[in-house]
Design a protein around this motif. Structure first.
Motif, PDB file in Angstrom:
ATOM      1  N   PHE A 307      -9.474 -71.270 -43.256  1.00  0.00           N
ATOM      2  CA  PHE A 307     -10.772 -71.262 -42.181  1.00  0.00           C
ATOM      3  C   PHE A 307     -10.597 -69.768 -41.660  1.00  0.00           C
ATOM      4  CE2 PHE A 307      -9.613 -75.967 -42.339  1.00  0.00           C
ATOM      5  CZ  PHE A 307     -10.618 -76.295 -43.110  1.00  0.00           C
ATOM      6  N   PRO A 308     -10.799 -68.733 -42.350  1.00  0.00           N
ATOM      7  CA  PRO A 308     -10.569 -67.638 -41.723  1.00  0.00           C
ATOM      8  C   PRO A 308     -11.497 -67.382 -40.349  1.00  0.00           C
ATOM      9  CG  PRO A 308     -11.498 -67.253 -43.938  1.00  0.00           C
ATOM     10  CD  PRO A 308     -11.092 -68.746 -43.735  1.00  0.00           C
ATOM     11  N   LYS A 309     -12.787 -68.114 -40.505  1.00  0.00           N
ATOM     12  CA  LYS A 309     -13.841 -68.070 -39.709  1.00  0.00           C
ATOM     13  C   LYS A 309     -13.785 -69.254 -38.623  1.00  0.00           C
ATOM     14  CE  LYS A 309     -16.455 -64.476 -42.001  1.00  0.00           C
ATOM     15  NZ  LYS A 309     -17.836 -64.379 -42.749  1.00  0.00           N
ATOM     16  N   GLY A 310     -12.865 -70.094 -38.642  1.00  0.00           N
ATOM     17  CA  GLY A 310     -12.553 -71.223 -37.778  1.00  0.00           C
ATOM     18  C   GLY A 310     -12.741 -71.223 -36.443  1.00  0.00           C
ATOM     19  N   ALA A 311     -13.177 -72.114 -35.728  1.00  0.00           N
ATOM     20  CA  ALA A 311     -13.462 -72.080 -34.239  1.00  0.00           C
ATOM     21  C   ALA A 311     -12.226 -71.671 -33.533  1.00  0.00           C
ATOM     22  CB  ALA A 311     -13.961 -73.318 -33.993  1.00  0.00           C
ATOM     23  N   ASN A 312     -10.958 -72.159 -34.248  1.00  0.00           N
ATOM     24  CA  ASN A 312      -9.754 -71.985 -33.446  1.00  0.00           C
ATOM     25  C   ASN A 312      -8.864 -70.844 -33.939  1.00  0.00           C
ATOM     26  OD1 ASN A 312      -9.754 -74.622 -31.810  1.00  0.00           O
ATOM     27  ND2 ASN A 312      -9.964 -75.459 -33.702  1.00  0.00           N
ATOM     28  N   ARG A 313      -9.628 -69.929 -34.888  1.00  0.00           N
ATOM     29  CA  ARG A 313      -8.833 -68.758 -35.427  1.00  0.00           C
ATOM     30  C   ARG A 313      -7.978 -67.863 -34.448  1.00  0.00           C
ATOM     31  NH1 ARG A 313     -13.990 -67.631 -35.414  1.00  0.00           N
ATOM     32  NH2 ARG A 313     -14.795 -65.690 -34.313  1.00  0.00           N
ATOM     33  N   ASP A 314      -8.558 -67.710 -33.397  1.00  0.00           N
ATOM     34  CA  ASP A 314      -7.852 -66.654 -32.202  1.00  0.00           C
ATOM     35  C   ASP A 314      -6.836 -67.326 -31.688  1.00  0.00           C
ATOM     36  OD1 ASP A 314      -9.926 -64.904 -32.763  1.00  0.00           O
ATOM     37  OD2 ASP A 314     -11.308 -65.497 -31.015  1.00  0.00           O
ATOM     38  N   ASP A 315      -7.000 -68.590 -31.594  1.00  0.00           N
ATOM     39  CA  ASP A 315      -5.860 -69.411 -30.965  1.00  0.00           C
ATOM     40  C   ASP A 315      -4.581 -69.614 -31.912  1.00  0.00           C
ATOM     41  OD1 ASP A 315      -7.244 -69.726 -28.475  1.00  0.00           O
ATOM     42  OD2 ASP A 315      -7.814 -71.796 -28.887  1.00  0.00           O
ATOM     43  N   ALA A 316      -5.161 -69.930 -33.130  1.00  0.00           N
ATOM     44  CA  ALA A 316      -4.143 -69.862 -34.260  1.00  0.00           C
ATOM     45  C   ALA A 316      -3.432 -68.532 -34.352  1.00  0.00           C
ATOM     46  CB  ALA A 316      -4.961 -70.472 -35.340  1.00  0.00           C
ATOM     47  N   ARG A 317      -4.093 -67.549 -34.210  1.00  0.00           N
ATOM     48  CA  ARG A 317      -3.365 -66.240 -34.563  1.00  0.00           C
ATOM     49  C   ARG A 317      -2.403 -66.101 -33.368  1.00  0.00           C
ATOM     50  NH1 ARG A 317      -7.800 -63.137 -34.876  1.00  0.00           N
ATOM     51  NH2 ARG A 317      -8.388 -63.728 -36.905  1.00  0.00           N
ATOM     52  N   ALA A 318      -2.971 -66.327 -32.278  1.00  0.00           N
ATOM     53  CA  ALA A 318      -1.900 -66.032 -31.138  1.00  0.00           C
ATOM     54  C   ALA A 318      -0.788 -66.968 -31.148  1.00  0.00           C
ATOM     55  CB  ALA A 318      -2.661 -66.359 -29.802  1.00  0.00           C
TER      56      ALA A 318
END
Lengths: 324, 215
Positions: A307-318
């Motif tokens: 889900f590269p554009k998923g809703a939690n992508r920023d949190d997951a990346r962090a």
């Protein structure tokens, strides 16, 4: 050259720290809840009435002094004039006040605030309590504070149960308003907040309980980024409702039974809907909180890949960056 | 006695130090009533606050209440924190205020038997030395009990906490000259007593464990 005097600090035992922490945060909760009691603005008409009210109050005070001086009738059920703390041991406690009957269950602690014209505050520190409230004025409600959850009531019977930060409210009759993180839910007779059984969720057509904010299962979950609600299909879609219910159940289980919560998230991950996204991210976060760094990284990387554009992508990346 | 791990749940410890919330973020969270931030602040500062209170009071007996009071004072006052000093100095100021109020309330009823850290001396010290240190510290705190709260606080911060006068002044919210005067008066009183008390004199002259470790 000056030197410090050789006084070494004697550490406090973990038990004493635990006691300090418990009492401190109980007091913090009480103060915070007291600040949220409703306040009424001072309307212009009130300014005109105010002097008369003061005069009447003075007259009443004189009468009260006279009454106290000349004796008073035997006490019936009273109302509290100052805060009281009730802690039960292996047996519960039954308390009758003028407008409120409390059944405090065993191993529970309740702080009952003084009854004022703005209402009455009851803080549930731990355990559970059944409150039977006679109808009260809406401007002077009873407010039950259990952790971050607040229950506002004007006349009903309900049970509040608290285990750490997880709170459950069961209403027997009447309606209560539950507030958590600014989400307000109305819970009617026979309903439980947060909605517990997936079936009950699927069959409920009102938004009152279903729309309740997801429960905060633990501090672990709170301190990590929360899953962002991805776009959800309409509640009439039974599959989506069931997935949502399972997700919420897993969220509730995170603290009490993280293993089962993980297993539930796994069952949701395989799909391709928004709940699969949420579940995959939530499992990554939970694994991280449990200290399973390798597994957490694997799950979060899978999330980023799927889900590269998923809703939690920023949190997951962090979170991934922190884990690395 | 070894410190046990804190009871707060894992995530906060899991986060690497560099990613821990900074002071401004923590303060923002606490002011907004975020329970996690409040607990994080408590967890981060509790040992330091306890150490400071212990060195000021000389005993653990009233510390359950005082530690609570200190953190309540911190939580209540955080909305007024303007980042003019470091958060730690500002917290110390709250702790000192609580200790000051405690001394005012206490009305000079020292619990001498309790005034003693059991671990005053290091493990290497003999039993006699430990007993002597214990007795000397008891006498020191007995003498401190006779002082004005402000003098006592200044002295403990300067002579036991080993803080520079500038910091003592910042924590006590007074000028450096005032802080220096308070320390001087307290020292005079204690040294006067030490002239009649060789054990106390020896204690005042003894280098601390900290100094032994880092001369």
């Amino acid at each position: 050259m000056r030197h410090p005097l050789p006084v070494q600090v004697e550490p406090l035992s973990p038990q004493r720290w635990a006691k300090i922490e418990r009492s401190l945060f109980s007091r913090v909760e009480t103060e915070m809840a007291a600040r949220t009691l409703p306040t009424e603005s001072f309307q212009p008409w009130a300014r005109r009435v105010f002097p008369w009210l003061v005069a009447s109050s003075l007259a009443l005070m004189v009468l009260a002094v006279l009454w106290l001086a000349t004796g008073r009738p035997a006490d019936g059920p009273g109302s509290l004039t100052q805060a009281s703390r009730i802690t039960t041991g292996s047996t519960g406690s039954h308390l009758v006040l003028r407008e409120l009957t409390l059944d405090v269950d065993p191993e529970s602690t309740v702080v009952i605030g003084a009854a004022t014209e703005r209402g009455m505050l009851l803080v549930l520190d731990r355990g559970s309590v059944v409150c039977d409230v006679t109808p009260r004025s809406a401007s002077a409600p009873l407010i039950v504070q259990a952790g971050a959850t607040q229950i506002r009531v004007v006349g009903t019977r309900f049970r509040v149960q608290r285990d750490g930060e997880a709170v459950k409210v069961a209403v027997e009759h009447g309606v209560v308003e539950v507030t958590m993180n600014s989400h307000v839910s109305r819970v009617r007779a026979g309903q439980v907040w947060p909605a517990a059984a997936p079936a009950a969720l699927a069959s409920t057509h009102t938004n009152e309980v279903v729309a309740a904010a997801p429960v905060e299962p633990s501090e672990v979950r709170r301190s990590s980024p929360r899953p962002q609600a991805a776009t959800v299909a309409p509640t009439t879609n039974e599959t989506a409702s069931s997935a949502q219910a399972r997700f919420e159940q897993a969220a509730r289980l995170e603290r009490a039974d993280p293993g089962q919560a993980t297993a539930l998230y796994r069952t949701l991950e395989t799909g391709s809907d928004s709940w699969a996204q949420n579940a995959l991210y939530a499992r990554g976060r939970l694994e991280a909180a449990r200290g399973n760094t390798t597994e957490a990284r694997k799950v979060l990387e899978r999330y980023m890949a799927r889900f590269p554009k998923g809703a939690n992508r920023d949190d997951a990346r962090a979170l991934l960056q922190r884990l690395r | 006695m070894a410190q046990q791990p804190s009871p707060i749940s894992g995530t906060l410890r899991l986060v690497p130090k560099s990613a821990a919330p900074d002071d401004a973020e923590l303060v923002r969270g606490c002011v907004a009533g975020d329970r996690v931030a409040l607990r994080a602040l408590f967890e981060r500062e509790r040992l330091r606050v306890h150490a400071l209170l212990f060195r000021i009071i000389g005993s653990n007996s009233p510390l359950d209440d005082l530690a609570q009071e200190a953190f309540l004072e911190v939580f209540r006052s955080l909305p007024t924190f303007r980042h003019e000093s470091s958060l730690r100095t500002w917290i110390d100021r709250c702790v000192v205020r609580v200790a000051y109020a405690y001394f005012r309330r206490k009305a000079r009823t020292p619990a001498l038997a309790e005034c003693l850290p059991d671990s005053t001396a290091s493990g290497a010290a003999s039993a006699e030395e430990r007993t002597a240190m214990r007795e000397a510290a008891r006498r020191l705190y007995s003498e401190l009990d006779r002082l004005e709260p402000n003098q006592r606080l200044a002295f403990t911060l300067f002579a036991i906490e080993d803080r520079p006068l500038r910091e003592v002044a910042a924590v006590m919210d007074c000028s450096v000259v005032t802080a220096k005067l308070r320390v001087w008066r307290a020292r005079q009183a204690i040294e006067k007593r030490a002239q009649r008390d060789p054990l106390l004199a020896e204690f005042l002259a003894a280098p601390s464990e900290r100094e032994k470790e880092h001369p």
